[in-house]
Enzyme design. Sequence first.
Site, PDB file in Angstrom:
ATOM      1  N   LYS A 121     148.677  49.171 -16.853  1.00  0.00           N
ATOM      2  CA  LYS A 121     148.947  49.201 -18.277  1.00  0.00           C
ATOM      3  C   LYS A 121     150.388  49.638 -18.465  1.00  0.00           C
ATOM      4  CE  LYS A 121     146.491  53.670 -18.842  1.00  0.00           C
ATOM      5  NZ  LYS A 121     145.774  53.839 -17.553  1.00  0.00           N
TER       6      LYS A 121
ATOM      7  N   ARG B  72     132.777  62.054 -22.795  1.00  0.00           N
ATOM      8  CA  ARG B  72     133.391  61.187 -23.793  1.00  0.00           C
ATOM      9  C   ARG B  72     132.281  60.447 -24.539  1.00  0.00           C
ATOM     10  NH1 ARG B  72     138.453  61.960 -22.261  1.00  0.00           N
ATOM     11  NH2 ARG B  72     139.215  61.464 -20.177  1.00  0.00           N
TER      12      ARG B  72
ATOM     13  N   ASP C  15     152.364  54.683 -18.745  1.00  0.00           N
ATOM     14  CA  ASP C  15     151.507  53.498 -18.849  1.00  0.00           C
ATOM     15  C   ASP C  15     150.725  53.431 -20.164  1.00  0.00           C
ATOM     16  OD1 ASP C  15     149.833  55.563 -18.132  1.00  0.00           O
ATOM     17  OD2 ASP C  15     148.950  54.547 -16.387  1.00  0.00           O
ATOM     18  N   ARG C  16     150.701  54.543 -20.917  1.00  0.00           N
ATOM     19  CA  ARG C  16     149.976  54.514 -22.197  1.00  0.00           C
ATOM     20  C   ARG C  16     150.926  54.316 -23.359  1.00  0.00           C
ATOM     21  NH1 ARG C  16     144.972  58.683 -22.199  1.00  0.00           N
ATOM     22  NH2 ARG C  16     144.268  58.229 -20.082  1.00  0.00           N
TER      23      ARG C  16
ATOM     24  N   GLU D 189     142.560  49.060 -22.957  1.00  0.00           N
ATOM     25  CA  GLU D 189     141.535  50.091 -23.019  1.00  0.00           C
ATOM     26  C   GLU D 189     141.729  50.898 -24.295  1.00  0.00           C
ATOM     27  OE1 GLU D 189     140.207  51.823 -19.049  1.00  0.00           O
ATOM     28  OE2 GLU D 189     142.381  51.898 -18.893  1.00  0.00           O
ATOM     29  N   GLU D 190     140.630  51.493 -24.757  1.00  0.00           N
ATOM     30  CA  GLU D 190     140.701  52.311 -25.968  1.00  0.00           C
ATOM     31  C   GLU D 190     141.586  53.534 -25.781  1.00  0.00           C
ATOM     32  OE1 GLU D 190     139.296  55.503 -25.586  1.00  0.00           O
ATOM     33  OE2 GLU D 190     138.734  54.869 -23.577  1.00  0.00           O
TER      34      GLU D 190
ATOM     35  N   ARG E 279     143.393  63.442  -8.448  1.00  0.00           N
ATOM     36  CA  ARG E 279     144.011  64.331  -9.422  1.00  0.00           C
ATOM     37  C   ARG E 279     143.441  65.729  -9.238  1.00  0.00           C
ATOM     38  NH1 ARG E 279     144.756  61.342 -15.139  1.00  0.00           N
ATOM     39  NH2 ARG E 279     145.509  59.635 -13.868  1.00  0.00           N
TER      40      ARG E 279
ATOM     41  N   LYS F 260     148.431  58.362  -6.614  1.00  0.00           N
ATOM     42  CA  LYS F 260     147.752  57.084  -6.813  1.00  0.00           C
ATOM     43  C   LYS F 260     148.255  56.111  -5.754  1.00  0.00           C
ATOM     44  CE  LYS F 260     149.147  56.651 -11.311  1.00  0.00           C
ATOM     45  NZ  LYS F 260     149.145  56.142 -12.693  1.00  0.00           N
TER      46      LYS F 260
ATOM     47  N   ASP G  75     152.926  58.234 -22.310  1.00  0.00           N
ATOM     48  CA  ASP G  75     152.358  59.400 -21.636  1.00  0.00           C
ATOM     49  C   ASP G  75     153.170  59.803 -20.411  1.00  0.00           C
ATOM     50  OD1 ASP G  75     151.662  57.280 -19.985  1.00  0.00           O
ATOM     51  OD2 ASP G  75     149.787  58.198 -19.357  1.00  0.00           O
TER      52      ASP G  75
ATOM     53  N   ASP H  15     153.179  59.237 -17.201  1.00  0.00           N
ATOM     54  CA  ASP H  15     153.652  58.245 -16.229  1.00  0.00           C
ATOM     55  C   ASP H  15     154.005  56.906 -16.873  1.00  0.00           C
ATOM     56  OD1 ASP H  15     150.931  57.842 -16.785  1.00  0.00           O
ATOM     57  OD2 ASP H  15     150.605  56.826 -14.879  1.00  0.00           O
TER      58      ASP H  15
ATOM     59  N   THR I  33     135.652  51.237 -17.204  1.00  0.00           N
ATOM     60  CA  THR I  33     136.854  52.006 -17.502  1.00  0.00           C
ATOM     61  C   THR I  33     137.765  52.111 -16.268  1.00  0.00           C
ATOM     62  OG1 THR I  33     135.719  53.291 -19.166  1.00  0.00           O
ATOM     63  CG2 THR I  33     137.643  54.311 -18.155  1.00  0.00           C
TER      64      THR I  33
ATOM     65  N   THR J  86     139.086  57.931 -11.660  1.00  0.00           N
ATOM     66  CA  THR J  86     139.416  56.744 -12.447  1.00  0.00           C
ATOM     67  C   THR J  86     140.806  56.230 -12.090  1.00  0.00           C
ATOM     68  OG1 THR J  86     138.177  57.765 -14.261  1.00  0.00           O
ATOM     69  CG2 THR J  86     139.436  55.793 -14.794  1.00  0.00           C
TER      70      THR J  86
ATOM     71  N   SER K 104     149.317  61.514 -14.684  1.00  0.00           N
ATOM     72  CA  SER K 104     149.347  60.802 -15.963  1.00  0.00           C
ATOM     73  C   SER K 104     149.426  61.734 -17.160  1.00  0.00           C
ATOM     74  CB  SER K 104     148.127  59.892 -16.047  1.00  0.00           C
ATOM     75  OG  SER K 104     148.236  59.089 -17.183  1.00  0.00           O
ATOM     76  N   HIS K 105     148.395  61.685 -18.010  1.00  0.00           N
ATOM     77  CA  HIS K 105     148.422  62.429 -19.262  1.00  0.00           C
ATOM     78  C   HIS K 105     148.032  63.898 -19.086  1.00  0.00           C
ATOM     79  CE1 HIS K 105     144.560  60.679 -18.424  1.00  0.00           C
ATOM     80  NE2 HIS K 105     144.008  61.656 -19.114  1.00  0.00           N
TER      81      HIS K 105
HETATM   82  C1  VG1 Z   1     140.945  57.976 -18.669  1.00  0.00           C
HETATM   83  C2  VG1 Z   1     140.731  56.850 -19.655  1.00  0.00           C
HETATM   84  C3  VG1 Z   1     140.788  55.509 -18.950  1.00  0.00           C
HETATM   85  C4  VG1 Z   1     142.131  55.387 -18.210  1.00  0.00           C
HETATM   86  C5  VG1 Z   1     142.306  56.570 -17.281  1.00  0.00           C
HETATM   87  C6  VG1 Z   1     143.656  56.579 -16.601  1.00  0.00           C
HETATM   88  O1  VG1 Z   1     139.923  57.967 -17.696  1.00  0.00           O
HETATM   89  O2  VG1 Z   1     139.515  56.996 -20.324  1.00  0.00           O
HETATM   90  O3  VG1 Z   1     140.613  54.480 -19.876  1.00  0.00           O
HETATM   91  O4  VG1 Z   1     142.183  54.204 -17.466  1.00  0.00           O
HETATM   92  O5  VG1 Z   1     142.189  57.799 -18.015  1.00  0.00           O
HETATM   93  O6  VG1 Z   1     144.666  56.631 -17.546  1.00  0.00           O
HETATM   94  P1  VG1 Z   1     138.650  58.942 -17.774  1.00  0.00           P
HETATM   95  O7  VG1 Z   1     137.865  58.657 -16.521  1.00  0.00           O
HETATM   96  O8  VG1 Z   1     139.171  60.332 -17.865  1.00  0.00           O
HETATM   97  O9  VG1 Z   1     137.914  58.566 -19.023  1.00  0.00           O
HETATM   98  V1  VG1 Z   1     146.121  57.351 -17.145  1.00  0.00           V
HETATM   99  O10 VG1 Z   1     147.196  57.012 -18.269  1.00  0.00           O
HETATM  100  O11 VG1 Z   1     145.729  58.217 -15.998  1.00  0.00           O
HETATM  101  O12 VG1 Z   1     146.783  56.580 -15.878  1.00  0.00           O
HETATM  102 CO    CO Z   2     149.055  57.330 -17.623  1.00  0.00          CO
END
Ligand code: VG1
Ligand code: CO
Length: 549
Positions: A382, A502, A288-289, A369-370, A28, A132, A284, A286, A350, A24, A119-120
């Site tokens: 984001k 999910r 972006d959240r 996004e949610e 990773r 990325k 988060d 990086d 997504t 996504t 990211s998270h």
């Molecule tokens: C998750 C979220 C998605 C988001 C992605 C990257 O992906 O659901 O909405 O864009 O993380 O966010 P997934 O495939 O695990 O549902 V982050 O802050 O990595 O950059």
């Molecule tokens: Co992120």
Amino acid sequence: MNREPGVAVRRVETRPFEGQKPGTSGLRKSVREFAEPHYLENFVQAIFNTLGGDARDALVLGGDGRYGNRDAIQRILRQAAANGFRRVIVGRGGILSTPAASCLIRKHGTDGGIILSASHNPGGPDGDFGVKFNGANGGPAPESVTAAIHAASGSLDHYLTCDAPDIDLDRDGCHDLCGMQVDVIDPVADYADLLEGLFDFDALREMLGSGRFRMRFDAMHAVTGPYAREILERRLEAPAGTVMNGEPLEDFGGGHPDPNLVHAHALVALMNGDDPPAFGAASDGDGDRNMVLGRGGYINPCDSLAVLTANAHLVPGYRSLAGVARSMPTSRAVDRVAAARNLPCYETPTGWKFFGNLLDDGRITLCGEESFGTGSSHVREKDGLWAVLFWLNIIAARQQPARAILREHWRQFGRDYFTRHDYEGVDSAGAEALMAGLRERLGSLPGQQFGEEVVTEADDFAYEDPVDGSVSRGQGIRLYFESGARVVFRLSGTGTAGATLRLYCERYERDPTLLELDTQRTLAPVLDAAAAIAGIEAHTGRTTPDVIT
Ligand code: VG1
Ligand code: CO
């Protein structure tokens, strides 16, 4: 083109690794997997191989500061030099938040950028690492590019690097590395300037600087600390200490840098404690959240996007909007605002990469996004701090607390109760079987009753990009119910161990007396129906989710 093999450029023989497939949001994997000799270099060479010779001029490079960040930057710089790049711009200390990297790519007109982040996902030697690639528009590479990178990774037999000492990443300056220019720059300034041009900083300074309005921003020991301190504490004069956990740490202080009610527990405790601040927010790994909390509760990201859209006219940079977009699993709260305001509203798969074309083509201004991601046309990612400032700007303009704004919004548009249940680290085969089982029954589900809920429609979401016509299939199973409720099932594309299922669930409520109910209790009949339809327990062995947001 490649630098003439001279004294410095070195060709290293290698073999492809299985599974260098961006998900996504980038590639990773565990730190351990990335530590395999040549693993990082292979993937970076695969990225460079997909760029034509004329797209190897300049790059932006930085990361979220997690374990492995600095070392990876030094290695990628040598590879970039050997692959013929003229210039790389690096954030001081190797730091660049994802939205700041996007900002720099656009500002300097580079061919793209590499952001080192998972990211998270947790960091440290036992955590995750990620790479990325963003293109010249500053946004995540689209699926056509990530597919090409994956294909290139599968046929590598060598990569190029050069022999040179490490660059000093800790001081701003210009260096020569095997004939390539490396500029180490302030990671914060350009990004902070960009945000300053979008929001009413005078009004925000008056609100935050006076001490009249107390807020806390939890950087979770991840990348946003320096950004939040510069913007909130220096430029907006909020008292020192407004930013908590502001030092980026390689392991995020042992925490899980995901800004939700479960992982941002320190902030949540503060907001629920005695004499809480008026406003709380977190970002988060990086940057972006965002999570936004008012006194008395947090603001669901789906609602947040809807509220920002409804109040955009109060914010200097957003007086008029071209349109809005949300990812498919995100609730339809924003659709209601768009309909009322006559704005085009798009539903995308997504992942932020799907917003890029809509933003570039001028079709949308805001999107979200949610999963705690909100953003706009100011960059192509984001943006956590951007969302926080947008909220503060609305609060300052309306002179109302966050929760009051939300309540009024519900009264005007109705409320879309929304929740996401994550079943993490489940057996991949079981998760795949669950999805396959749903796909097989798409035709037969409509008309069937499960508990209180009757299925009216079922499909597997496919998206045709209205700008370039590309089609993305298999983006999640959607079930619609007679009650107006909807559930979505999909598998995560960001995890590194097993599968994560999910389950997204929402139901619309218009009755003004039913707008403040408990979300989980309100959605329980729909969640029960969803669990029964999919056979969650049978396929995963789980009766309850690991994370509820
Ligand atoms: C998750 C979220 C998605 C988001 C992605 C990257 O992906 O659901 O909405 O864009 O993380 O966010 P997934 O495939 O695990 O549902 V982050 O802050 O990595 O950059
Ligand atoms: Co992120």
